[in-house]
Design a protein around this motif. Structure first.
Motif, PDB file in Angstrom:
ATOM      1  N   PRO A  42       0.679  -1.273   0.140  1.00 33.54           N
ATOM      2  CA  PRO A  42       0.112   0.281  -0.048  1.00 33.54           C
ATOM      3  C   PRO A  42       0.523   1.252  -0.476  1.00 33.54           C
ATOM      4  O   PRO A  42       2.131   1.558   0.227  1.00 33.54           O
ATOM      5  N   ALA A  43       0.534   2.662  -0.858  1.00 29.35           N
ATOM      6  CA  ALA A  43       1.437   4.216  -0.681  1.00 29.35           C
ATOM      7  C   ALA A  43       1.404   4.106   0.651  1.00 29.35           C
ATOM      8  O   ALA A  43       2.971   4.562   0.775  1.00 29.35           O
ATOM      9  N   PHE A  44       0.375   3.905   1.806  1.00 28.71           N
ATOM     10  CA  PHE A  44       1.595   4.391   3.126  1.00 28.71           C
ATOM     11  C   PHE A  44       0.902   2.762   4.032  1.00 28.71           C
ATOM     12  O   PHE A  44       0.092   3.067   4.679  1.00 28.71           O
ATOM     13  N   SER A  45       2.132   2.096   4.260  1.00 26.15           N
ATOM     14  CA  SER A  45       1.723   1.058   4.413  1.00 26.15           C
ATOM     15  C   SER A  45       2.539   1.276   6.329  1.00 26.15           C
ATOM     16  O   SER A  45       2.746   2.517   6.682  1.00 26.15           O
ATOM     17  N   VAL A  46       2.116  -0.025   7.286  1.00 24.28           N
ATOM     18  CA  VAL A  46       2.969   0.659   8.531  1.00 24.28           C
ATOM     19  C   VAL A  46       3.909   0.944   9.094  1.00 24.28           C
ATOM     20  O   VAL A  46       4.780   1.252   9.354  1.00 24.28           O
ATOM     21  N   ARG A  47       4.999   0.104   7.831  1.00 21.86           N
ATOM     22  CA  ARG A  47       6.420   0.055   7.767  1.00 21.86           C
ATOM     23  C   ARG A  47       6.906   1.965   7.469  1.00 21.86           C
ATOM     24  O   ARG A  47       7.616   1.887   8.184  1.00 21.86           O
ATOM     25  N   ASP A  48       5.978   2.525   6.887  1.00 17.76           N
ATOM     26  CA  ASP A  48       6.081   3.942   6.112  1.00 17.76           C
ATOM     27  C   ASP A  48       5.905   4.529   7.300  1.00 17.76           C
ATOM     28  O   ASP A  48       6.913   5.653   7.548  1.00 17.76           O
ATOM     29  N   PHE A  49       4.965   4.111   8.388  1.00 17.93           N
ATOM     30  CA  PHE A  49       4.626   5.230   9.902  1.00 17.93           C
ATOM     31  C   PHE A  49       5.152   4.908   9.966  1.00 17.93           C
ATOM     32  O   PHE A  49       6.578   5.887  10.319  1.00 17.93           O
ATOM     33  N   PHE A  50       6.020   4.177  10.989  1.00 20.61           N
ATOM     34  CA  PHE A  50       7.642   3.761  11.458  1.00 20.61           C
ATOM     35  C   PHE A  50       8.258   4.541  11.056  1.00 20.61           C
ATOM     36  O   PHE A  50       9.211   4.482  12.016  1.00 20.61           O
ATOM     37  N   ALA A  51       9.067   4.228  10.311  1.00 15.95           N
ATOM     38  CA  ALA A  51      10.538   5.245   9.104  1.00 15.95           C
ATOM     39  C   ALA A  51       9.725   6.374   9.439  1.00 15.95           C
ATOM     40  O   ALA A  51      10.832   7.596   9.169  1.00 15.95           O
ATOM     41  N   ARG A  52       8.833   7.404   9.267  1.00 16.86           N
ATOM     42  CA  ARG A  52       8.343   8.203   9.227  1.00 16.86           C
ATOM     43  C   ARG A  52       8.889   9.555  10.561  1.00 16.86           C
ATOM     44  O   ARG A  52       8.867  10.418  11.220  1.00 16.86           O
ATOM     45  N   PHE A  53       8.020   8.402  11.497  1.00 15.50           N
ATOM     46  CA  PHE A  53       7.513   8.876  12.664  1.00 15.50           C
ATOM     47  C   PHE A  53       8.216   7.537  13.409  1.00 15.50           C
ATOM     48  O   PHE A  53       7.463   7.281  14.598  1.00 15.50           O
ATOM     49  N   PRO A  54       9.402   7.982  13.835  1.00 19.30           N
ATOM     50  CA  PRO A  54      10.072   6.748  14.920  1.00 19.30           C
ATOM     51  C   PRO A  54       9.768   6.705  16.532  1.00 19.30           C
ATOM     52  O   PRO A  54      10.265   6.186  17.121  1.00 19.30           O
ATOM     53  N   ASP A  55       9.812   7.706  16.729  1.00 24.85           N
ATOM     54  CA  ASP A  55       9.286   8.473  18.112  1.00 24.85           C
ATOM     55  C   ASP A  55       8.827   9.500  18.800  1.00 24.85           C
ATOM     56  O   ASP A  55       8.828  10.420  17.273  1.00 24.85           O
ATOM     57  N   ASP A  56       8.650  10.369  19.636  1.00 27.67           N
ATOM     58  CA  ASP A  56       7.994  11.542  19.536  1.00 27.67           C
ATOM     59  C   ASP A  56       8.655  13.194  18.521  1.00 27.67           C
ATOM     60  O   ASP A  56       7.855  13.721  18.556  1.00 27.67           O
ATOM     61  N   ASP A  57      10.250  12.912  18.908  1.00 27.96           N
ATOM     62  CA  ASP A  57      10.929  14.301  18.240  1.00 27.96           C
ATOM     63  C   ASP A  57      10.094  14.372  16.789  1.00 27.96           C
ATOM     64  O   ASP A  57       9.909  15.279  16.143  1.00 27.96           O
ATOM     65  N   ALA A  58      10.037  13.056  16.082  1.00 22.60           N
ATOM     66  CA  ALA A  58      10.133  13.101  14.820  1.00 22.60           C
ATOM     67  C   ALA A  58       8.422  13.183  14.681  1.00 22.60           C
ATOM     68  O   ALA A  58       7.428  13.696  13.201  1.00 22.60           O
ATOM     69  N   CYS A  59       7.657  13.188  15.822  1.00 24.91           N
ATOM     70  CA  CYS A  59       5.916  13.565  15.467  1.00 24.91           C
ATOM     71  C   CYS A  59       6.147  14.506  15.974  1.00 24.91           C
ATOM     72  O   CYS A  59       5.514  15.857  15.176  1.00 24.91           O
ATOM     73  N   LEU A  60       6.467  15.670  17.086  1.00 23.26           N
ATOM     74  CA  LEU A  60       6.850  16.939  16.844  1.00 23.26           C
ATOM     75  C   LEU A  60       6.863  17.789  16.148  1.00 23.26           C
ATOM     76  O   LEU A  60       6.672  18.832  15.143  1.00 23.26           O
ATOM     77  N   ASN A  61       7.922  17.520  15.074  1.00 23.86           N
ATOM     78  CA  ASN A  61       8.620  17.404  13.315  1.00 23.86           C
ATOM     79  C   ASN A  61       7.739  17.813  12.780  1.00 23.86           C
ATOM     80  O   ASN A  61       7.256  19.159  11.929  1.00 23.86           O
ATOM     81  N   HIS A  62       6.623  16.687  12.315  1.00 24.07           N
ATOM     82  CA  HIS A  62       5.654  17.172  11.447  1.00 24.07           C
ATOM     83  C   HIS A  62       4.976  18.088  11.744  1.00 24.07           C
ATOM     84  O   HIS A  62       3.530  18.302  10.988  1.00 24.07           O
ATOM     85  N   ILE A  63       4.076  17.790  13.115  1.00 23.88           N
ATOM     86  CA  ILE A  63       3.036  18.808  13.435  1.00 23.88           C
ATOM     87  C   ILE A  63       3.738  20.256  13.038  1.00 23.88           C
ATOM     88  O   ILE A  63       2.659  20.736  12.694  1.00 23.88           O
ATOM     89  N   MET A  64       4.863  20.484  13.559  1.00 20.86           N
ATOM     90  CA  MET A  64       5.357  22.417  13.408  1.00 20.86           C
ATOM     91  C   MET A  64       5.361  22.541  12.158  1.00 20.86           C
ATOM     92  O   MET A  64       4.889  22.775  11.058  1.00 20.86           O
ATOM     93  N   GLU A  65       5.816  21.230  11.196  1.00 21.48           N
ATOM     94  CA  GLU A  65       5.972  21.620   9.603  1.00 21.48           C
ATOM     95  C   GLU A  65       4.334  21.765   9.050  1.00 21.48           C
ATOM     96  O   GLU A  65       4.136  22.663   7.916  1.00 21.48           O
ATOM     97  N   VAL A  66       3.418  20.815   9.701  1.00 19.66           N
ATOM     98  CA  VAL A  66       2.287  20.736   8.967  1.00 19.66           C
ATOM     99  C   VAL A  66       1.620  22.567   9.064  1.00 19.66           C
ATOM    100  O   VAL A  66       0.406  22.142   8.400  1.00 19.66           O
ATOM    101  N   ARG A  67       1.506  22.383  10.455  1.00 17.69           N
ATOM    102  CA  ARG A  67       0.385  23.513  10.894  1.00 17.69           C
ATOM    103  C   ARG A  67       1.578  24.752  10.764  1.00 17.69           C
ATOM    104  O   ARG A  67       0.450  25.743  10.335  1.00 17.69           O
TER     105      ARG A  67
END
Length: 297
Positions: free
Chosen positions: A9-34
């Motif tokens: 699939p275009a957005f697999s579970v593997r893709d998700f955890f590669a993009r967001f391995p920890d809370d720091d990566a999640c915070l960076n993404h939230i900052m980027e999109v907001r």
């Protein structure tokens, strides 16, 4: 080009955890999109780059040092649930076909059922806020249905104790859904005028309450389900009238409720409808859907 169903699939579970391995990566993404990592600073007004600060959920302006807190004013602000868990819950809502129950979130995230239920309802609320409520036009199919468990007594429109929902599907376009109190002419007229552009072709079943549509400027055609009429061609207008597309949506929605949620109360029906409507309207753009919801947190 049609995608091979055997491919990943275009957005697999593997893709998700590669993009967001920890809370720091999640915070960076939230900052980027907001806000974006580079944008006009609210304090010095310079178009500046913002850098992550240590030991706090904040980013600082490279020019003046003003702080931006990307989770401020969102469901993430005071949560004790990890950001990765929140984003993974959103991922599940985006990639599943039949929805996500509170029990499933509890199992997947390792949180209490109370926390999982609250997260699910908040995500549905966010999904509802992302929809574009532009007027439907062209050829629009309309149909209402009753959602709920088994009730004794009359079937169909006479069934008691169920939630009435109305759907409007633009052929080749989006679908809109709404919880309605009844199927009286004044109710259906108000929903139609709010959602469908005048002059559009509208297909409905034989319910008498839809008789108002021609007088309001719509080109109205009906199918008579009681006589096994599911689709017919109108030689006067060149239009084929049916309600098959919107009825297919209702069939999928009801099957999803039965298999995933068992029952949905009238109090929260609008949130579940918003979730399924959003998924139907954006089903081929999982990455974009994910970012759209995160931007509304």
């Amino acid at each position: 080009m049609k995608q091979n169903p055997s491919k990943s699939p275009a957005f697999s579970v593997r893709d998700f955890f590669a993009r967001f391995p920890d809370d720091d990566a999640c915070l960076n993404h939230i900052m980027e999109v907001r806000h974006g990592m580079r944008h006009p600073c609210r304090r010095c007004f310079e178009i500046s780059t913002f850098h992550r600060m240590t030991e706090r959920r904040a980013f600082a302006c490279a020019h003046c040092g003003d702080h931006v807190y990307p989770t401020a004013g969102t469901v993430f602000e005071d949560t004790r649930t990890p950001l990765q868990s929140w984003l993974y819950a959103i991922y599940l809502f985006v990639t599943t076909r039949h929805g996500v129950s509170g029990k499933e979130l509890q199992r997947q995230l390792g949180v209490t059922y109370k926390t999982a239920w609250r997260m699910g309802m908040k995500i549905r609320e966010l999904i509802g806020s992302t929809e574009d409520f532009g007027m439907l036009q062209g050829h629009v199919e309309m149909d209402e249905t009753y959602v709920g468990g088994y009730r004794p007594g009359k079937r169909g429109r006479g069934a008691a104790g169920k939630t009435i929902v109305m759907g409007m599907k633009e052929r080749g376009g989006d679908i809109r859904t709404e919880v309605i109190p009844n199927v009286k002419m004044t109710t259906l007229r108000g929903v139609t005028l709010r959602n469908v552009e005048k002059g559009s072709v509208v297909s409905t079943d034989e319910l008498m309450s839809y008789g108002l549509l021609t007088g309001d400027g719509f080109k109205h055609g009906t199918v008579t389900h009681s006589e096994k009429d599911w689709s017919h061609y109108d030689y006067r207008t060149g239009e084929t009238h049916s309600t098959n597309h919107v009825e297919s949506f209702w069939n999928l929605f009801k099957a999803s409720v039965r298999s995933t949620h068992i029952h949905v109360s009238e109090k929260y029906m609008d949130r579940y409808l918003a979730e399924f409507t959003f998924r139907s309207n954006h089903r081929v753009m999982q990455n974009a859907m994910f970012d759209l919801i995160v931007a509304r947190v």
